[in-house]
Write a protein that holds these residues in place. Structure first.
Motif, PDB file in Angstrom:
ATOM      1  N   TRP A 100      87.388  99.121 -55.987  1.00  0.00           N
ATOM      2  CA  TRP A 100      86.899  99.540 -54.675  1.00  0.00           C
ATOM      3  C   TRP A 100      86.129  98.402 -54.002  1.00  0.00           C
ATOM      4  CZ3 TRP A 100      82.183 100.318 -52.161  1.00  0.00           C
ATOM      5  CH2 TRP A 100      82.267 101.034 -50.940  1.00  0.00           C
ATOM      6  N   ILE A 101      85.339  97.682 -54.775  1.00  0.00           N
ATOM      7  CA  ILE A 101      84.600  96.553 -54.215  1.00  0.00           C
ATOM      8  C   ILE A 101      85.563  95.484 -53.708  1.00  0.00           C
ATOM      9  CG2 ILE A 101      83.091  94.600 -54.804  1.00  0.00           C
ATOM     10  CD1 ILE A 101      81.515  97.120 -54.292  1.00  0.00           C
ATOM     11  N   ASP A 102      86.708  95.296 -54.382  1.00  0.00           N
ATOM     12  CA  ASP A 102      87.720  94.357 -53.883  1.00  0.00           C
ATOM     13  C   ASP A 102      88.174  94.757 -52.478  1.00  0.00           C
ATOM     14  OD1 ASP A 102      87.640  92.824 -56.173  1.00  0.00           O
ATOM     15  OD2 ASP A 102      89.426  93.738 -57.071  1.00  0.00           O
ATOM     16  N   LEU A 103      88.401  96.061 -52.265  1.00  0.00           N
ATOM     17  CA  LEU A 103      88.791  96.551 -50.937  1.00  0.00           C
ATOM     18  C   LEU A 103      87.662  96.338 -49.928  1.00  0.00           C
ATOM     19  CD1 LEU A 103      90.492  99.945 -51.914  1.00  0.00           C
ATOM     20  CD2 LEU A 103      91.628  97.825 -51.216  1.00  0.00           C
ATOM     21  N   PHE A 104      86.449  96.554 -50.377  1.00  0.00           N
ATOM     22  CA  PHE A 104      85.278  96.381 -49.520  1.00  0.00           C
ATOM     23  C   PHE A 104      85.144  94.920 -49.086  1.00  0.00           C
ATOM     24  CE2 PHE A 104      80.520  95.802 -49.316  1.00  0.00           C
ATOM     25  CZ  PHE A 104      80.352  96.423 -48.098  1.00  0.00           C
ATOM     26  N   VAL A 105      85.394  94.001 -50.004  1.00  0.00           N
ATOM     27  CA  VAL A 105      85.331  92.576 -49.685  1.00  0.00           C
ATOM     28  C   VAL A 105      86.378  92.230 -48.629  1.00  0.00           C
ATOM     29  CG1 VAL A 105      85.774  90.256 -50.596  1.00  0.00           C
ATOM     30  CG2 VAL A 105      84.321  91.844 -51.866  1.00  0.00           C
ATOM     31  N   GLU A 106      87.590  92.757 -48.783  1.00  0.00           N
ATOM     32  CA  GLU A 106      88.643  92.510 -47.795  1.00  0.00           C
ATOM     33  C   GLU A 106      88.220  93.032 -46.424  1.00  0.00           C
ATOM     34  OE1 GLU A 106      93.064  94.231 -47.132  1.00  0.00           O
ATOM     35  OE2 GLU A 106      92.764  93.154 -49.018  1.00  0.00           O
ATOM     36  N   PHE A 107      87.576  94.185 -46.419  1.00  0.00           N
ATOM     37  CA  PHE A 107      87.082  94.749 -45.163  1.00  0.00           C
ATOM     38  C   PHE A 107      86.025  93.827 -44.537  1.00  0.00           C
ATOM     39  CE2 PHE A 107      83.369  97.132 -43.532  1.00  0.00           C
ATOM     40  CZ  PHE A 107      83.890  97.503 -42.310  1.00  0.00           C
ATOM     41  N   LEU A 108      85.134  93.274 -45.370  1.00  0.00           N
ATOM     42  CA  LEU A 108      84.066  92.429 -44.849  1.00  0.00           C
ATOM     43  C   LEU A 108      84.607  91.179 -44.173  1.00  0.00           C
ATOM     44  CD1 LEU A 108      81.396  92.603 -47.706  1.00  0.00           C
ATOM     45  CD2 LEU A 108      81.296  93.687 -45.458  1.00  0.00           C
ATOM     46  N   VAL A 109      85.748  90.675 -44.638  1.00  0.00           N
ATOM     47  CA  VAL A 109      86.350  89.501 -44.014  1.00  0.00           C
ATOM     48  C   VAL A 109      86.641  89.785 -42.540  1.00  0.00           C
ATOM     49  CG1 VAL A 109      88.361  87.977 -44.001  1.00  0.00           C
ATOM     50  CG2 VAL A 109      87.321  88.638 -46.172  1.00  0.00           C
ATOM     51  N   THR A 110      87.157  90.981 -42.263  1.00  0.00           N
ATOM     52  CA  THR A 110      87.420  91.371 -40.875  1.00  0.00           C
ATOM     53  C   THR A 110      86.116  91.652 -40.137  1.00  0.00           C
ATOM     54  OG1 THR A 110      89.510  92.353 -41.552  1.00  0.00           O
ATOM     55  CG2 THR A 110      88.657  92.993 -39.397  1.00  0.00           C
ATOM     56  N   LYS A 111      85.193  92.308 -40.811  1.00  0.00           N
ATOM     57  CA  LYS A 111      83.941  92.723 -40.172  1.00  0.00           C
ATOM     58  C   LYS A 111      83.140  91.529 -39.649  1.00  0.00           C
ATOM     59  CE  LYS A 111      79.678  95.299 -41.214  1.00  0.00           C
ATOM     60  NZ  LYS A 111      78.716  94.198 -41.000  1.00  0.00           N
ATOM     61  N   HIS A 112      83.188  90.412 -40.365  1.00  0.00           N
ATOM     62  CA  HIS A 112      82.374  89.275 -39.957  1.00  0.00           C
ATOM     63  C   HIS A 112      82.795  88.710 -38.599  1.00  0.00           C
ATOM     64  CE1 HIS A 112      81.009  88.433 -44.354  1.00  0.00           C
ATOM     65  NE2 HIS A 112      80.222  89.271 -43.731  1.00  0.00           N
ATOM     66  N   GLY A 113      84.050  88.926 -38.209  1.00  0.00           N
ATOM     67  CA  GLY A 113      84.490  88.451 -36.902  1.00  0.00           C
ATOM     68  C   GLY A 113      84.181  89.419 -35.784  1.00  0.00           C
ATOM     69  N   LEU A 114      83.709  90.604 -36.134  1.00  0.00           N
ATOM     70  CA  LEU A 114      83.504  91.634 -35.124  1.00  0.00           C
ATOM     71  C   LEU A 114      82.328  91.319 -34.215  1.00  0.00           C
ATOM     72  CD1 LEU A 114      84.595  94.397 -34.219  1.00  0.00           C
ATOM     73  CD2 LEU A 114      82.858  95.432 -35.667  1.00  0.00           C
ATOM     74  N   ALA A 115      81.256  90.760 -34.762  1.00  0.00           N
ATOM     75  CA  ALA A 115      80.060  90.498 -33.970  1.00  0.00           C
ATOM     76  C   ALA A 115      80.374  89.581 -32.792  1.00  0.00           C
ATOM     77  CB  ALA A 115      78.972  89.888 -34.843  1.00  0.00           C
ATOM     78  N   ALA A 116      81.174  88.537 -33.044  1.00  0.00           N
ATOM     79  CA  ALA A 116      81.525  87.615 -31.961  1.00  0.00           C
ATOM     80  C   ALA A 116      82.372  88.313 -30.907  1.00  0.00           C
ATOM     81  CB  ALA A 116      82.276  86.417 -32.530  1.00  0.00           C
ATOM     82  N   ALA A 117      83.279  89.180 -31.365  1.00  0.00           N
ATOM     83  CA  ALA A 117      84.157  89.874 -30.419  1.00  0.00           C
ATOM     84  C   ALA A 117      83.392  90.868 -29.556  1.00  0.00           C
ATOM     85  CB  ALA A 117      85.273  90.590 -31.178  1.00  0.00           C
ATOM     86  N   LEU A 118      82.299  91.390 -30.079  1.00  0.00           N
ATOM     87  CA  LEU A 118      81.528  92.402 -29.352  1.00  0.00           C
ATOM     88  C   LEU A 118      80.144  91.890 -28.959  1.00  0.00           C
ATOM     89  CD1 LEU A 118      82.353  95.589 -31.472  1.00  0.00           C
ATOM     90  CD2 LEU A 118      83.427  94.814 -29.370  1.00  0.00           C
ATOM     91  N   GLN A 119      80.028  90.590 -28.753  1.00  0.00           N
ATOM     92  CA  GLN A 119      78.718  89.999 -28.499  1.00  0.00           C
ATOM     93  C   GLN A 119      78.067  90.550 -27.224  1.00  0.00           C
ATOM     94  OE1 GLN A 119      79.125  85.798 -27.962  1.00  0.00           O
ATOM     95  NE2 GLN A 119      81.042  85.973 -26.842  1.00  0.00           N
TER      96      GLN A 119
END
Length: 200
Positions: A100-119
């Motif tokens: 499950w943590i492996d899936l969570f890590v994959e999700f975090l890769v996408t999440k880190h780009g979200l802040a810039a997109a929604l600045q």
């Protein structure tokens, strides 16, 4: 008359179901592309991955922010649903936690780009973060509690602490080719196991 009305209703339901399936295919394709190429990946790359035209993506998601938010929610739900499924399918709760943590890590890769997109939409980003915490922390807690109950790990860490720790390890991923966040996360999860399990 009633038969015609019923047929029309069934046709509408089928169209709605098809639309939902199509949207799920688009979101899965976008998530895969975002993980591989980042959230600034060209829309045509996502369209190619999904096997649709670019116009189809814009009909579902008029702006890139709309698409990124939808992918974010899609991945949160996928992570949330994966927790109980992994516990049911895996004999070792500690192993289920690691998967499950492996899936969570994959999700975090996408999440880190979200802040810039929604600045320019801080409130929207904060609402998504709250949604993420409320949805995923209980799932992680269930996995941890199952591993503790099975005697595989000690009750020395909370779900929130673990997820924050994993998030911090992943924060620098992609910025330094010599830094492997995934490897460090695996070491962290392995370190949670009781000594007898680590030797196994």
């Amino acid at each position: 008359m009633s038969l015609d009305a019923g047929g029309a209703g069934q046709g509408t339901q089928r169209k709605r179901a098809d639309s939902v399936r199509n949207e799920q295919v688009l979101l899965a394709a976008a998530a895969a592309v975002f993980v591989a190429s980042g959230v600034d990946a060209p829309v045509r790359e996502i369209a190619g991955k999904a096997g649709v035209g670019v116009g189809t993506i814009y009909r579902h998601f008029p702006t890139r922010a709309d698409l990124i938010i939808a992918v974010y929610r899609h991945q949160v739900e996928a992570c949330a649903e994966a927790g109980p499924a992994l516990l049911a399918d895996t004999k070792s709760p500690h192993s289920a936690l690691g998967q499950w943590i492996d899936l969570f890590v994959e999700f975090l890769v996408t999440k880190h780009g979200l802040a810039a997109a929604l600045q320019n939409d801080r409130d929207g980003f904060d609402a998504l973060h709250t949604y993420f915490v409320d949805r995923l922390v209980p799932v992680c807690a269930d996995l941890l509690q199952a591993a503790v109950a099975a005697g595989e790990i000690d009750p020395s860490i909370s779900a929130y602490q673990l997820m924050r720790g994993v998030g911090n390890l992943c924060a620098g991923d992609g910025k330094d080719p010599g830094y492997d966040a995934g490897h460090l996360v695996k070491l962290l999860i392995r370190g949670l196991a009781r000594p007898a399990l680590r030797r196994g």
